[in-house]
Scaffold this active site. Structure first.
Site: not given
Length: 403
Positions: A31, A107, A189, A236, A342
């Site tokens: 994100t 996703q 989530y 995922r 990252r």
């Protein structure tokens, strides 16, 4: 100097679903909040993914978590794939990635009780979850102050969401031309909230037993298989995440039992002719965006014992210059891919650096989430090149909608 990985399986080709990849390094969903205020992807996003596709020699990029529709949650400047403009913007990004020889997955995100209650209220939408359970006191306070406390999702609401997942998958694969759609069932989530006993207190067919708590997720899997075909579908999972209320090994029911059941059901479908393209597994040493060193000793070999298909392992696998765990996983079998998010933000040529043992440029966490900004997004450089400074034209440019 870091170890060169040119002779590892990371640089062997592999078939994922019906797509042939040239290597096994993956850009996982990351994100970055660079969409417009009406959640349309921008030219900056196209450039970001294009830069990484250009340097990844025919690998896989997974786009950032994206809402299928407003009722799945709304974050300012996050992506959606509902309106014609949103779909068209994503189509342009996918084309740019394909033109560079890479594959792309999208996703699909459903926030559940982690959504911004005030933002939902502004759009006339309820804060939904399996049950009236808040992951912390701050989120509970925010929901009540917004006048939008959790409304447990009804059975009709679940069925409607399953249909919208399938519709979004069709928009993504058939119109935007993504190679895969990845179901986000991780990090507490909505789908993960249904899976976990701590957040799911329902007494109907979507609560109670493990089979019932997994029902929603597996219904989404089946709906997407029907919509676009199993070889275009992925999922995922993050069994060990201590993020947004996740309890990891401290849960009442061990993660191996819960997620082992889900993987067993996915493997059963595979044996019946519907093998998903891949399962994306988040390593226990990552808790949301932070490392969790105390979890590093957990043995996750059970995942490969149950699921026999392609697996992507992600989570702090570049943390040491010997890349010890990365090599263990990618060379341990012939079906494991490695996700690195990252370091992919700050190294557009990450694949080349890993191949040759070049040093990695450390990521810059403060620039991860700067809405409508190219700073810390398009200003990174390849190895031996100079990064762009904050006064450059690129850094100062305002991202523009692609449609």
């Amino acid at each position: 100097m870091p170890e060169a990985l040119a002779n590892t399986n990371l640089f062997k080709p592999i078939k994922v679903g019906s797509v042939n990849l040239n290597n096994r390094l993956v850009h996982p969903p990351t994100t970055r909040i660079r969409n417009t205020d009406d959640l349309v992807a921008t030219d900056s996003m196209l450039k970001y993914y294009e830069q990484r596709a250009e340097c990844n020699d025919g690998g896989l990029l997974i786009a950032e978590a994206t809402f299928p529709a407003p009722e799945f949650g709304i974050y300012d400047y996050a992506p959606m794939i509902k309106t014609d403009r949103q779909v068209e913007a994503w189509r342009k990004i996918v084309k740019a990635v394909h033109d560079k020889g890479a594959a792309m997955s999208l996703q699909l995100w459903n926030l559940g009780n982690t959504a911004d209650a005030a933002q939902l209220k502004k759009h006339g939408l309820p804060l939904i979850a399996p049950s009236a359970w808040y992951f912390d006191e701050q989120s509970k306070k925010a929901a009540f102050e917004a006048g939008n406390p959790i409304k447990p999702l009804t059975i009709d609401g679940i069925h409607a969401m399953v249909k919208e997942y399938a519709a979004a998958a069709k928009r993504a694969v058939n119109i935007a031309k993504f190679d895969f759609v990845e179901i986000h069932a991780a990090h507490m989530y909505l789908l993960d909230e249904f899976l976990n006993e701590c957040s799911n207190k329902r007494t109907d067919e979507y609560g109670g037993s493990i089979e019932n708590r997994a029902r929603f997720t597996l219904e989404v899997v089946d709906a997407l298989i029907d919509a676009v075909g199993a070889d275009h579908v992925a999922i995922r999972l993050s069994p060990y995440a201590r993020f947004q209320g996740g309890q990891s090994v401290d849960a009442k029911i061990n993660p191996i039992v819960v997620y082992g059941y889900v993987l067993s059901e996915l493997e059963r479908r595979a044996k019946e002719g519907n093998r998903l393209a891949y399962v994306s597994f988040v390593e226990p040493r990552v808790a949301g965006g932070e490392n969790s060193p105390e979890a590093a000793k957990l043995n996750t070999a059970w995942v490969n014992e149950i699921w026999k298909g392609i697996i992507i392992r992600s989570g702090a696998l570049l943390r040491d210059e010997d890349y010890t765990l990365l090599k263990k996983y990618v060379d341990g079998d012939d079906r494991t891919l490695i996700g690195a998010s990252r370091y992919y933000t700050s190294n557009p040529d990450l694949l080349d650096r890993l191949r040759n043992g070049y040093p990695l440029t450390h990521y810059d966490r403060p620039s991860f989430y700067i809405p409508m900004s190219n700073a810390g997004y398009l200003t990174w450089a390849k190895y031996s090149e100079r990064p762009l400074d904050e006064n450059s034209e690129v850094a100062k440019a305002i991202p523009q909608p692609l449609a």
